[in-house]
Motif scaffolding. Structure first.
Motif, PDB file in Angstrom:
ATOM      1  N   PHE A 144       0.587  -1.267  -0.379  1.00  0.00           N
ATOM      2  CA  PHE A 144       0.424   0.348   0.335  1.00  0.00           C
ATOM      3  C   PHE A 144       0.611   1.068   0.433  1.00  0.00           C
ATOM      4  O   PHE A 144       2.027   1.561   0.113  1.00  0.00           O
ATOM      5  N   GLU A 145      -0.112   2.490  -0.509  1.00  0.00           N
ATOM      6  CA  GLU A 145       1.295   3.571  -1.109  1.00  0.00           C
ATOM      7  C   GLU A 145       1.522   4.197   0.771  1.00  0.00           C
ATOM      8  O   GLU A 145       2.268   4.838   0.876  1.00  0.00           O
ATOM      9  N   GLY A 146      -0.043   4.412   1.613  1.00  0.00           N
ATOM     10  CA  GLY A 146      -0.036   5.333   3.021  1.00  0.00           C
ATOM     11  C   GLY A 146       0.048   4.422   3.532  1.00  0.00           C
ATOM     12  O   GLY A 146       0.502   3.343   3.626  1.00  0.00           O
ATOM     13  N   ALA A 147       0.294   4.542   5.031  1.00  0.00           N
ATOM     14  CA  ALA A 147       0.951   3.543   6.322  1.00  0.00           C
ATOM     15  C   ALA A 147      -0.317   3.707   6.720  1.00  0.00           C
ATOM     16  O   ALA A 147      -0.161   3.235   7.707  1.00  0.00           O
ATOM     17  N   LEU A 148      -1.281   4.306   6.872  1.00  0.00           N
ATOM     18  CA  LEU A 148      -2.427   4.296   7.309  1.00  0.00           C
ATOM     19  C   LEU A 148      -3.010   2.881   7.269  1.00  0.00           C
ATOM     20  O   LEU A 148      -3.762   2.370   8.234  1.00  0.00           O
ATOM     21  N   VAL A 149      -3.352   1.721   6.002  1.00  0.00           N
ATOM     22  CA  VAL A 149      -3.865   1.077   5.788  1.00  0.00           C
ATOM     23  C   VAL A 149      -3.396   0.061   6.179  1.00  0.00           C
ATOM     24  O   VAL A 149      -3.358  -1.050   7.440  1.00  0.00           O
ATOM     25  N   PRO A 150      -1.837  -0.003   5.991  1.00  0.00           N
ATOM     26  CA  PRO A 150      -0.755  -1.123   6.802  1.00  0.00           C
ATOM     27  C   PRO A 150      -0.958  -1.101   8.684  1.00  0.00           C
ATOM     28  O   PRO A 150      -0.636  -1.724   9.246  1.00  0.00           O
ATOM     29  N   ILE A 151      -0.951  -0.171   9.153  1.00  0.00           N
ATOM     30  CA  ILE A 151      -0.984  -0.222  10.754  1.00  0.00           C
ATOM     31  C   ILE A 151      -2.111  -0.733  11.017  1.00  0.00           C
ATOM     32  O   ILE A 151      -2.638  -1.046  11.782  1.00  0.00           O
ATOM     33  N   ALA A 152      -3.407   0.220  10.307  1.00  0.00           N
ATOM     34  CA  ALA A 152      -5.082  -0.437  10.582  1.00  0.00           C
ATOM     35  C   ALA A 152      -5.339  -2.403  10.852  1.00  0.00           C
ATOM     36  O   ALA A 152      -5.513  -2.672  11.158  1.00  0.00           O
ATOM     37  N   VAL A 153      -4.400  -2.572   9.293  1.00  0.00           N
ATOM     38  CA  VAL A 153      -4.255  -4.137   9.212  1.00  0.00           C
ATOM     39  C   VAL A 153      -3.237  -4.895  10.509  1.00  0.00           C
ATOM     40  O   VAL A 153      -3.844  -5.591  10.705  1.00  0.00           O
ATOM     41  N   ALA A 154      -2.537  -4.107  10.783  1.00  0.00           N
ATOM     42  CA  ALA A 154      -1.758  -4.825  11.516  1.00  0.00           C
ATOM     43  C   ALA A 154      -1.700  -4.803  13.213  1.00  0.00           C
ATOM     44  O   ALA A 154      -2.013  -5.424  13.926  1.00  0.00           O
ATOM     45  N   LEU A 155      -2.655  -3.505  13.569  1.00  0.00           N
ATOM     46  CA  LEU A 155      -3.261  -4.019  14.739  1.00  0.00           C
ATOM     47  C   LEU A 155      -4.802  -4.342  14.996  1.00  0.00           C
ATOM     48  O   LEU A 155      -5.078  -4.987  16.142  1.00  0.00           O
ATOM     49  N   ALA A 156      -5.911  -4.734  13.751  1.00  0.00           N
ATOM     50  CA  ALA A 156      -6.544  -5.427  14.190  1.00  0.00           C
ATOM     51  C   ALA A 156      -6.221  -6.795  14.280  1.00  0.00           C
ATOM     52  O   ALA A 156      -6.915  -7.464  14.925  1.00  0.00           O
ATOM     53  N   LEU A 157      -5.035  -7.066  13.187  1.00  0.00           N
ATOM     54  CA  LEU A 157      -4.943  -8.435  13.087  1.00  0.00           C
ATOM     55  C   LEU A 157      -4.119  -8.708  14.234  1.00  0.00           C
ATOM     56  O   LEU A 157      -4.104  -9.888  15.598  1.00  0.00           O
ATOM     57  N   SER A 158      -3.877  -8.554  15.330  1.00  0.00           N
ATOM     58  CA  SER A 158      -2.616  -8.175  16.735  1.00  0.00           C
ATOM     59  C   SER A 158      -3.945  -8.686  17.692  1.00  0.00           C
ATOM     60  O   SER A 158      -3.387  -9.817  18.735  1.00  0.00           O
ATOM     61  N   MET A 159      -4.872  -7.787  17.119  1.00  0.00           N
ATOM     62  CA  MET A 159      -5.772  -8.223  18.518  1.00  0.00           C
ATOM     63  C   MET A 159      -6.641  -9.233  18.535  1.00  0.00           C
ATOM     64  O   MET A 159      -6.769  -9.855  19.621  1.00  0.00           O
ATOM     65  N   THR A 160      -7.139  -9.444  16.830  1.00  0.00           N
ATOM     66  CA  THR A 160      -7.948 -10.953  16.690  1.00  0.00           C
ATOM     67  C   THR A 160      -5.953 -12.139  17.364  1.00  0.00           C
ATOM     68  O   THR A 160      -7.031 -12.841  18.499  1.00  0.00           O
ATOM     69  N   GLU A 161      -5.380 -11.761  17.424  1.00  0.00           N
ATOM     70  CA  GLU A 161      -4.016 -13.360  17.475  1.00  0.00           C
ATOM     71  C   GLU A 161      -4.430 -12.727  19.368  1.00  0.00           C
ATOM     72  O   GLU A 161      -4.463 -14.582  20.001  1.00  0.00           O
ATOM     73  N   TYR A 162      -4.588 -11.429  20.067  1.00  0.00           N
ATOM     74  CA  TYR A 162      -4.378 -12.180  21.253  1.00  0.00           C
ATOM     75  C   TYR A 162      -5.052 -12.686  21.655  1.00  0.00           C
ATOM     76  O   TYR A 162      -5.206 -12.999  22.952  1.00  0.00           O
ATOM     77  N   VAL A 163      -6.999 -12.300  21.192  1.00  0.00           N
ATOM     78  CA  VAL A 163      -7.437 -12.794  21.823  1.00  0.00           C
ATOM     79  C   VAL A 163      -7.533 -14.616  21.727  1.00  0.00           C
ATOM     80  O   VAL A 163      -8.038 -14.775  22.748  1.00  0.00           O
ATOM     81  N   VAL A 164      -7.078 -15.020  20.749  1.00  0.00           N
ATOM     82  CA  VAL A 164      -7.279 -16.592  20.125  1.00  0.00           C
ATOM     83  C   VAL A 164      -5.826 -17.001  21.216  1.00  0.00           C
ATOM     84  O   VAL A 164      -6.093 -17.655  21.552  1.00  0.00           O
ATOM     85  N   LEU A 165      -4.782 -16.104  21.340  1.00  0.00           N
ATOM     86  CA  LEU A 165      -3.701 -16.860  21.893  1.00  0.00           C
ATOM     87  C   LEU A 165      -4.041 -17.082  23.289  1.00  0.00           C
ATOM     88  O   LEU A 165      -3.257 -17.330  23.639  1.00  0.00           O
ATOM     89  N   SER A 166      -5.204 -15.434  23.652  1.00  0.00           N
ATOM     90  CA  SER A 166      -4.875 -15.446  25.138  1.00  0.00           C
ATOM     91  C   SER A 166      -5.734 -17.111  25.871  1.00  0.00           C
ATOM     92  O   SER A 166      -5.865 -17.313  27.281  1.00  0.00           O
ATOM     93  N   ARG A 167      -6.411 -17.564  25.074  1.00  0.00           N
ATOM     94  CA  ARG A 167      -7.157 -18.797  25.051  1.00  0.00           C
ATOM     95  C   ARG A 167      -6.526 -19.938  25.458  1.00  0.00           C
ATOM     96  O   ARG A 167      -6.383 -20.762  25.959  1.00  0.00           O
TER      97      ARG A 167
END
Length: 150
Positions: free
Chosen positions: A103-126
């Motif tokens: 992606f050209e801008g930085a907003l989409v990559p950072i938003a996707v990375a944060l959303a992915l990390s939140m999902t990973e945390y929920v799954v891994l914490s269980r």
């Protein structure tokens, strides 16, 4: 010359995690700034992975230490899972860096990375055991695949 034993120079898992966090932050921030010439994005990418390493390394060390005992309190702050947070955040910086190539801008990559990390945390914490828990449950209430045969 006297030899130094391990007991004389004990390094805490938190110190090792802090050193790993600083190194990870520095290297990923430097690579991001070098490739994309955006200092703010470089600091964010480095910080995501650095904080992840700060949680991951002590968690891994404590999992290997059989004498480690976590104090169990009925406190909401104790429900935080450092291993899950560490694994999720350490990968988030690398995901953001990789998506910067797409992606050209930085907003989409950072938003996707944060959303992915939140999902990973929920799954891994269980799924991940706490640092003081055994990975194999030996008590009689443990789940077994033999229950399916009945």
């Amino acid at each position: 010359m006297a030899e130094s034993t391990m007991d004389e120079s004990v390094v805490s898992p938190g110190f090792v995690g802090g050193a790993a966090a600083v190194l990870t932050f520095g290297m990923l921030a430097y690579v991001t700034v070098l490739l994309f010439e955006q200092i703010a994005v470089g600091v964010l990418v480095g910080a995501l992975s650095g904080v992840g390493m700060f949680y991951t390394v002590p968690y891994t060390i404590r999992r290997a230490d059989e004498s480690y005992v976590r104090d169990d309190h009925e406190n909401l702050a104790r429900s935080f899972h450092p291993g899950a947070a560490g694994y999720a955040l350490s990968g988030a910086g690398v995901v953001a860096l990789a998506l910067m190539f797409v992606f050209e801008g930085a907003l989409v990559p950072i938003a996707v990375a944060l959303a992915l990390s939140m999902t990973e945390y929920v799954v891994l914490s269980r799924l991940l055991p706490r640092a003081s828990e055994s990975s194999v449950e030996d008590h009689e209430d443990a789940w077994s695949s033999d229950e399916w045969d009945e």
